[in-house]
Design an enzyme around this catalytic site. Structure first.
Site, PDB file in Angstrom:
ATOM      1  N   SER A 137       0.820  -1.284   0.024  1.00 47.11           N
ATOM      2  CA  SER A 137      -0.004   0.112   0.053  1.00 47.11           C
ATOM      3  C   SER A 137       0.786   1.282   0.166  1.00 47.11           C
ATOM      4  O   SER A 137       1.855   1.424   0.708  1.00 47.11           O
ATOM      5  CB  SER A 137      -1.076  -0.116   1.322  1.00 47.11           C
ATOM      6  OG  SER A 137      -1.502   1.374   1.365  1.00 47.11           O
ATOM      7  N   TYR A 162      -2.230   5.013  -3.998  1.00 51.68           N
ATOM      8  CA  TYR A 162      -2.954   6.069  -3.691  1.00 51.68           C
ATOM      9  C   TYR A 162      -2.525   7.251  -4.470  1.00 51.68           C
ATOM     10  O   TYR A 162      -1.379   7.496  -4.255  1.00 51.68           O
ATOM     11  CB  TYR A 162      -3.217   6.291  -2.415  1.00 51.68           C
ATOM     12  CG  TYR A 162      -4.056   5.110  -1.719  1.00 51.68           C
ATOM     13  CD1 TYR A 162      -5.253   5.115  -2.054  1.00 51.68           C
ATOM     14  CD2 TYR A 162      -3.421   4.589  -0.304  1.00 51.68           C
ATOM     15  CE1 TYR A 162      -6.071   4.102  -1.188  1.00 51.68           C
ATOM     16  CE2 TYR A 162      -4.500   3.876   0.169  1.00 51.68           C
ATOM     17  CZ  TYR A 162      -5.539   3.586  -0.071  1.00 51.68           C
ATOM     18  OH  TYR A 162      -6.315   2.813   0.695  1.00 51.68           O
ATOM     19  N   THR A 188      -5.792   2.326  -6.559  1.00 56.86           N
ATOM     20  CA  THR A 188      -7.350   2.157  -5.622  1.00 56.86           C
ATOM     21  C   THR A 188      -7.978   3.214  -5.873  1.00 56.86           C
ATOM     22  O   THR A 188      -7.568   4.369  -5.901  1.00 56.86           O
ATOM     23  CB  THR A 188      -6.889   2.015  -4.222  1.00 56.86           C
ATOM     24  OG1 THR A 188      -6.140   0.599  -3.915  1.00 56.86           O
ATOM     25  CG2 THR A 188      -8.219   2.035  -3.393  1.00 56.86           C
ATOM     26  N   LYS A 277      -8.247  -1.073  -8.536  1.00 57.00           N
ATOM     27  CA  LYS A 277      -8.658  -1.739  -7.393  1.00 57.00           C
ATOM     28  C   LYS A 277     -10.043  -1.068  -6.678  1.00 57.00           C
ATOM     29  O   LYS A 277      -9.953   0.099  -6.406  1.00 57.00           O
ATOM     30  CB  LYS A 277      -7.722  -1.981  -6.500  1.00 57.00           C
ATOM     31  CG  LYS A 277      -8.213  -2.759  -5.065  1.00 57.00           C
ATOM     32  CD  LYS A 277      -7.201  -2.788  -4.131  1.00 57.00           C
ATOM     33  CE  LYS A 277      -7.430  -3.675  -2.877  1.00 57.00           C
ATOM     34  NZ  LYS A 277      -8.004  -2.614  -1.921  1.00 57.00           N
ATOM     35  N   HIS A 301     -13.374  -2.653  -0.854  1.00 60.81           N
ATOM     36  CA  HIS A 301     -12.420  -2.251   0.366  1.00 60.81           C
ATOM     37  C   HIS A 301     -12.818  -2.886   1.746  1.00 60.81           C
ATOM     38  O   HIS A 301     -12.808  -2.254   2.870  1.00 60.81           O
ATOM     39  CB  HIS A 301     -12.376  -0.838   0.578  1.00 60.81           C
ATOM     40  CG  HIS A 301     -11.019  -0.076   0.896  1.00 60.81           C
ATOM     41  ND1 HIS A 301     -10.328   0.580  -0.021  1.00 60.81           N
ATOM     42  CD2 HIS A 301     -10.506   0.038   2.193  1.00 60.81           C
ATOM     43  CE1 HIS A 301      -9.353   1.156   0.589  1.00 60.81           C
ATOM     44  NE2 HIS A 301      -9.208   0.826   1.926  1.00 60.81           N
TER      45      HIS A 301
HETATM   46  C1  FNR Z   1      -7.503  -1.895   3.729  1.00 56.93           C
HETATM   47  N1  FNR Z   1      -7.628  -1.794   2.381  1.00 56.93           N
HETATM   48  C2  FNR Z   1      -6.772  -0.905   1.692  1.00 56.93           C
HETATM   49  N2  FNR Z   1      -6.767  -1.064   0.225  1.00 56.93           N
HETATM   50  C3  FNR Z   1      -6.023  -0.387  -0.294  1.00 56.93           C
HETATM   51  O1  FNR Z   1      -5.901  -0.366  -1.672  1.00 56.93           O
HETATM   52  N3  FNR Z   1      -4.868   0.538   0.390  1.00 56.93           N
HETATM   53  C4  FNR Z   1      -5.030   0.615   1.492  1.00 56.93           C
HETATM   54  O2  FNR Z   1      -4.141   1.249   2.126  1.00 56.93           O
HETATM   55  C5  FNR Z   1      -5.929  -0.390   2.254  1.00 56.93           C
HETATM   56  N4  FNR Z   1      -5.795  -0.268   3.814  1.00 56.93           N
HETATM   57  C6  FNR Z   1      -6.694  -1.079   4.411  1.00 56.93           C
HETATM   58  C7  FNR Z   1      -6.486  -1.115   5.779  1.00 56.93           C
HETATM   59  C8  FNR Z   1      -7.371  -1.892   6.560  1.00 56.93           C
HETATM   60  C9  FNR Z   1      -7.313  -2.123   8.009  1.00 56.93           C
HETATM   61  C10 FNR Z   1      -8.336  -2.799   5.899  1.00 56.93           C
HETATM   62  C11 FNR Z   1      -9.028  -3.919   6.648  1.00 56.93           C
HETATM   63  C12 FNR Z   1      -8.246  -2.660   4.602  1.00 56.93           C
HETATM   64  C13 FNR Z   1      -8.623  -2.715   1.658  1.00 56.93           C
HETATM   65  C14 FNR Z   1      -7.648  -4.082   1.280  1.00 56.93           C
HETATM   66  O3  FNR Z   1      -6.905  -3.821   0.486  1.00 56.93           O
HETATM   67  C15 FNR Z   1      -9.009  -5.176   0.814  1.00 56.93           C
HETATM   68  O4  FNR Z   1      -9.391  -4.519  -0.242  1.00 56.93           O
HETATM   69  C16 FNR Z   1      -9.872  -5.728   1.769  1.00 56.93           C
HETATM   70  O5  FNR Z   1      -9.088  -5.683   3.246  1.00 56.93           O
HETATM   71  C17 FNR Z   1     -10.084  -7.122   1.428  1.00 56.93           C
HETATM   72  O6  FNR Z   1     -11.162  -7.607   2.354  1.00 56.93           O
HETATM   73  P1  FNR Z   1     -11.020  -8.477   3.727  1.00 56.93           P
HETATM   74  O7  FNR Z   1     -10.101  -9.620   3.272  1.00 56.93           O
HETATM   75  O8  FNR Z   1     -10.243  -7.666   4.521  1.00 56.93           O
HETATM   76  O9  FNR Z   1     -12.402  -8.849   3.833  1.00 56.93           O
END
Ligand code: FNR
Length: 413
Positions: A137, A162, A188, A277, A301
């Site tokens: 990330s 990002y 994303t 994404k 997300h």
């Molecule tokens: C995320 N997600 C996320 N996505 C992204 O593109 N950049 C990021 O920095 C983050 N940070 C982030 C922090 C936390 C604490 C969570 C729970 C999620 C989303 C992540 O990439 C992904 O899409 C989801 O977490 C997938 O779902 P599950 O497996 O957590 O249910």
């Protein structure tokens, strides 16, 4: 579970992790904690600070999208097949030109140092050791270069961007990612601004703003020479500059910006894949194809952005029907076990990302994260075995039934 009588198979015997756990029990050793998702979340709450726990647990609004994600998995059900030779199983897959030993990719998750002092180095190392995909990330709390080192030479890794509004900073991040061996750029598009997350609001849970007091959050910016040259002085006075201006800036980009980004990334990387994404809608998936993306991640997300939204898995079949033959379709949001991954693959995802599971795991350290990852792989491997689907190619829509009624949801086929 006789470990000696299995024929050769292309992937490791992930299923044997269960045997190892049972065997360890005979000498009085139990797993360090439960991987039953609810219990895992509970034990995570015990090892983390209140803020650390809630940052991972918080959802958008009242959490209905998170619920919809889980319900969608419940609604699609696997049809077990019997007397199938599943002794030789194959779950190798190629994603964005990289060979993965299994169809699981570590989802990009920011500020890992709030879960463990080593932060991103833990999941990156495990992904490399297990031959799994890793997505870093832009909101990470370790530098691109250090994460690449931990991930290891030649391991399949992708950079999640990002995108702020200073193109110089974007270009610098992409150049660093390319140099550090990240072989795809994943933009994303669902988080130009952070969602309303009341459980974080309650405790003013925004680690980036506490950076002056030594909290993690700005490492990616601080390690970037272009960002520091242009904004370093400002950052010293105001720790919010990185996150507020360059990450979740609140100023949405639109489709017009994407061709520039694709062209820029392709030029920097020598033509490596580019994906979006956060896609949940067929029209957006079609647009992604039209503007020249190589892939999309069907994701909401983890239900952390739009509350009251559709379950991510429910959107997958129609999106695969529309663009699955043109671009790589990956999936995430709500995966908690092997059967969930099976369902997403059956509905057409090439591979799946998992997020909260590995965060909860890494909150228990390197061993803890490894325990969660091995358990997930064992669960998936055993699902393939007992359900009678020996290869990823066998896992298609004929393997599922919607809500126990028709063979599949009619409107989607
Ligand atoms: C995320 N997600 C996320 N996505 C992204 O593109 N950049 C990021 O920095 C983050 N940070 C982030 C922090 C936390 C604490 C969570 C729970 C999620 C989303 C992540 O990439 C992904 O899409 C989801 O977490 C997938 O779902 P599950 O497996 O957590 O249910």
């Amino acid at each position: 579970m006789d470990p000696t009588n299995k024929p050769e198979q292309p992937h490791p015997h992930y299923s044997l992790y269960q045997r190892e756990c049972f065997m360890n029990g005979t000498i009085g050793q139990l797993p360090p904690f439960s991987v039953v998702p609810e219990k895992l979340q509970e034990s995570t709450q015990k090892v983390l600070t209140e803020k650390g726990y809630w940052y991972a647990a918080s959802n958008a609004g009242i959490g209905w999208t998170d619920k919809a994600n889980r319900e969608a998995f419940y609604d699609w059900r696997i049809i077990p097949r019997m007397l199938v030779d599943t002794n030789k199983r194959d779950m190798n897959v190629e994603v964005f030109g990289q060979k993965l030993k299994n169809p699981f990719i570590f989802a990009p998750i920011g500020i890992n140092k709030i879960y463990h002092p080593l932060g991103e180095l833990i999941p990156a190392r495990i992904a490399g050791e297990m031959g799994m995909g890793y997505m870093l990330s832009t909101a990470a709390s370790q530098s691109i270069e250090d994460v690449a080192d931990a991930n290891g030479e030649g391991s399949p890794r992708f950079f999640q961007l990002y995108m702020g509004h200073d193109d110089d900073v974007t270009i610098s991040l992409l150049e660093r990612a390319h140099k550090a061996g990240f072989t795809a750029c994943i933009l994303t598009v669902d988080t130009w601004q952070l969602a309303w997350r009341p459980t974080d609001v309650d405790i003013a849970n925004y680690t980036f703003y506490y950076a002056k007091a030594g909290a993690p959050g700005n490492e990616m910016g601080e390690s970037d020479p272009v960002f520091m040259r242009k904004y370093g002085d400002e950052l010293k006075k105001d720790p919010s500059v990185w996150i507020d201006k360059h990450v979740w800036h609140g100023k949405a980009h639109d489709w017009k910006k994407i061709p520039w980004l694709i062209e820029t990334w392709k030029k920097i990387s020598g033509g490596k894949p580019f994906a979006l994404k956060g896609i949940q809608c067929v029209e957006d998936a079609e647009m992604a194809v039209r503007v020249g993306c190589d892939g999309i991640v069907v994701s909401n997300h983890a239900g952390r952005q739009v509350d009251g939204a559709v379950g991510s898995l429910d959107q997958l079949p129609a999106i695969v029907d529309a663009v699955g033959d043109k671009v790589t379709v990956l999936f995430d949001s709500g995966i908690r076990g092997g059967a969930d991954a099976f369902k997403a693959l059956a509905l057409g995802a090439k591979a799946v990302l998992f997020g909260r599971l590995w965060v909860w795991g890494m909150s228990h350290g390197y061993e803890g994260c490894m325990h969660v990852v091995k358990s997930l792989l064992a669960d998936f491997d055993i699902t393939m075995t007992v359900a009678g689907y020996p290869t990823l190619a066998d896992i298609n829509r004929r393997a599922l039934q919607y809500k126990g009624a028709e063979r599949n949801r009619p409107s989607r086929l």
